[in-house]
Design an enzyme around this catalytic site. Structure first.
Site, PDB file in Angstrom:
ATOM      1  N   HIS A  37     -28.260  18.965  18.450  1.00 18.93           N
ATOM      2  CA  HIS A  37     -29.079  18.362  19.025  1.00 18.93           C
ATOM      3  C   HIS A  37     -29.192  18.122  20.055  1.00 18.93           C
ATOM      4  O   HIS A  37     -30.658  17.509  21.203  1.00 18.93           O
ATOM      5  CB  HIS A  37     -29.566  17.375  18.006  1.00 18.93           C
ATOM      6  CG  HIS A  37     -29.832  16.917  16.809  1.00 18.93           C
ATOM      7  ND1 HIS A  37     -28.894  17.170  15.359  1.00 18.93           N
ATOM      8  CD2 HIS A  37     -30.904  17.018  15.861  1.00 18.93           C
ATOM      9  CE1 HIS A  37     -29.491  17.392  14.867  1.00 18.93           C
ATOM     10  NE2 HIS A  37     -31.012  17.158  14.568  1.00 18.93           N
ATOM     11  N   CYS A  90     -23.276  11.877  14.925  1.00 16.88           N
ATOM     12  CA  CYS A  90     -24.870  12.299  15.112  1.00 16.88           C
ATOM     13  C   CYS A  90     -25.771  11.827  14.199  1.00 16.88           C
ATOM     14  O   CYS A  90     -25.706  12.195  13.272  1.00 16.88           O
ATOM     15  CB  CYS A  90     -24.681  13.219  15.661  1.00 16.88           C
ATOM     16  SG  CYS A  90     -26.494  14.709  16.157  1.00 16.88           S
TER      17      CYS A  90
END
Length: 531
Positions: free
Chosen positions: A158, A130
């Site tokens: 996120h 990520c």
């Protein structure tokens, strides 16, 4: 903590890939309140904050803005991150940027030491990465995407797709430290705080630790691996080292010995980096682990974690432009149990500003100064023979001061302010009961009037000192209006741990007019802030 002890406290260093929001301000203020308290208590205090400027997220953000990562970092630090410290009245001692030579040199030396002692090796790695977290993710940390990302696995934090990376990297032998870390958490139960955070960390480490990939070769924005310039250091491995590079690791051993180990204040979303990876790195290098790692909760707006991407980010100056920096500091330190999640609302902020700051503390200060001016031509009167009501006030002040200091030692900032606010409430009640405006009509009660007004002025003297780490601007104004500066010296020089001892404000001190510490705010001003 004994006077003169070393108190080194750090905030996380923040990504300047975007502008700060009130979540960043919350962390900065908490660290600053703790540092100011210890500094004014005579402890050898150092507050470090800064920015984390390497990594893929910075590189991509800069590219999207047609800048080099260094240009982008310089611009954001100068225009947003350094001004944040002024906006919130932060008295930091240092500000580190991971692009500074002092950091890069010492970080490279740390890496070389781990490599030379066999804690770093080469290996292949494939995993889900990520970019937002700058972290490889386990399958359990991914969720099914929705909307445009339907059919993809996304980061649970996120909500954006992860990337499958395959690289030949350098690895840190973190797995070797599992037992030593578990022993550390057992032997020092207060190492990770609060208890909920400690339990999470212990549970995570018990599941087993894998070795950590600590280099990247697919981009070059970072600190080069000293023995292999084709690789740059993994951004978290680089960033965590700021806590020791800023105080002289590898360059100024005397200062390093003076400051380290320190206290790391972090948000709970980066707890594992600080409570697992970081102590393992330090143990590998033969260094002491931090005194404490304290994870505070998230700020929630409308029930959601503060986030720029979800448009729940509120800039600190949206609050300070209306309410002032003291109100920002007071509200977030008082309204939220430190260590737990807390909800922010404009309505709650406005209500507390009016009830607690303006009507509670501000009005108390104005009334006392006005009555001394009116009844004693602006000179603090002598204290006559105290009555039980007066002695009760001095007892409340002593108790509140001791309880606040003990709470600060536990990182319970909200409890410390709560203890001190009992003095505000008791003094307001005391004035209502004693009715100095009635006593003033009887010339034979002149001494009693003097005692009542001395008691209120001395209570304010103690409050000014004890609340100065939280609301520095208002307490400076009050200190000056009490005439305390001429007789006792500057506010910051007052020893905080003896502030609760009664009778320090000398009779004869001359008060001066006090502007409203917390002026009335028109409702339309707060409405504008919420739009």
């Amino acid at each position: 903590m004994s006077s003169g002890a070393s108190f080194y406290i750090t905030t996380p260093i923040f990504y300047p890939s975007d502008v700060p929001h009130i979540g960043h301000g919350y962390t900065e203020v908490a660290a600053d309140v703790l540092a100011r308290w210890h500094r004014q208590s005579g402890d050898d205090t150092w507050l470090l904050t800064g920015t984390d400027e390497h990594g893929q997220k910075m590189l991509r953000t800069a590219s999207a803005n047609d800048m080099t990562p260094r240009e982008w970092a310089d611009r954001l630090v100068e225009s947003s991150w350094l001004p944040l410290l002024d906006t919130l009245d932060i008295a930091n001692d240092d500000f580190i940027r991971t692009t500074q030579e002092r950091h890069e040199t010492s970080a490279a030396a740390f890496l070389q030491k781990l490599y030379d002692t066999g804690f770093i090796y080469t290996g292949d790695y494939e995993g889900f990465y990520c970019v937002g977290c700058e972290e490889y993710k386990q399958p359990s940390e991914l969720v099914d995407g929705t909307g445009p990302f339907e059919g993809q696995r996304v980061c649970a934090i996120h909500s954006k797709p992860v990337e499958l990376l395959h690289e030949r990297n350098y690895f840190f032998r973190m797995s070797e430290f599992q037992d030593r870390l578990l022993a550390l958490y057992e032997e020092r139960p207060d190492f990770v705080q609060p208890e909920s955070a400690r339990n999470e960390v212990v549970s995570f480490v018990r599941q087993g630790l894998a070795d950590l990939s600590i280099s990247r070769s697919s981009f070059d924005w970072g600190i080069q691996i000293p023995w292999d310039p084709q690789h740059v250091v993994y951004v978290w491995f680089d960033a965590l080292l700021n806590y020791i590079t800023a105080i002289g690791y590898g360059q100024d051993e005397a200062n390093f010995a003076r400051r380290w180990p320190g206290i790391q204040l972090v948000g709970k979303d980066i707890l594992r980096f600080h409570a697992v990876i970081w102590p393992a790195m330090l143990l590998a290098a033969g260094l002491e682990v931090p005194k404490h790692v304290f994870a505070h909760g998230w700020l929630l707006v409308g029930g959601e974690k503060m986030s720029k991407s979800k448009l729940t980010g509120i800039a600190p100056n949206q609050i300070t432009d209306v309410f002032g920096s003291d109100a920002f500091r007071y509200y977030f330190m008082r309204a939220i149990t430190f260590g737990q999640d807390g909800s922010f609302s404009w309505e709650d902020l406005a209500a507390r500003y009016q009830a607690e700051l303006a009507n509670g503390f501000g009005n108390l200060a104005s009334r006392v100064i006005a009555m001394i001016t009116r009844y004693f031509v602006g000179v603090v009167p002598e204290q006559g023979a105290p009555q039980p009501a007066d002695e009760a006030i001095s007892a409340v002040v002593a108790k509140a001061a001791a309880e606040a200091d003990a709470a600060i030692d536990r990182f319970a900032i909200h409890e410390a302010i709560g203890a001190l606010w009992t003095v505000v409430e008791e003094l307001n009640g005391y004035i209502t009961e004693q009715q100095p405006w009635v006593i003033a009509k009887d010339p034979e009660q002149r001494e009693r009037l003097g005692t009542v007004l001395y008691t209120t002025a001395e209570g304010l003297r103690a409050l000014a000192v004890l609340l100065s780490p939280v609301i520095p601007e208002a307490t400076r104004k009050l200190w000056s209006a009490l005439g305390a500066e001429q007789s006792l010296g500057v506010l910051q020089a007052q020893p905080l741990r003896s502030a609760g001892e009664w009778g320090q404000l000398p009779a004869g001190a001359t008060v001066s007019p006090l502007e409203a510490l917390f002026p009335r705010i028109e409702p339309d001003a707060t409405a504008g802030a919420t739009r």
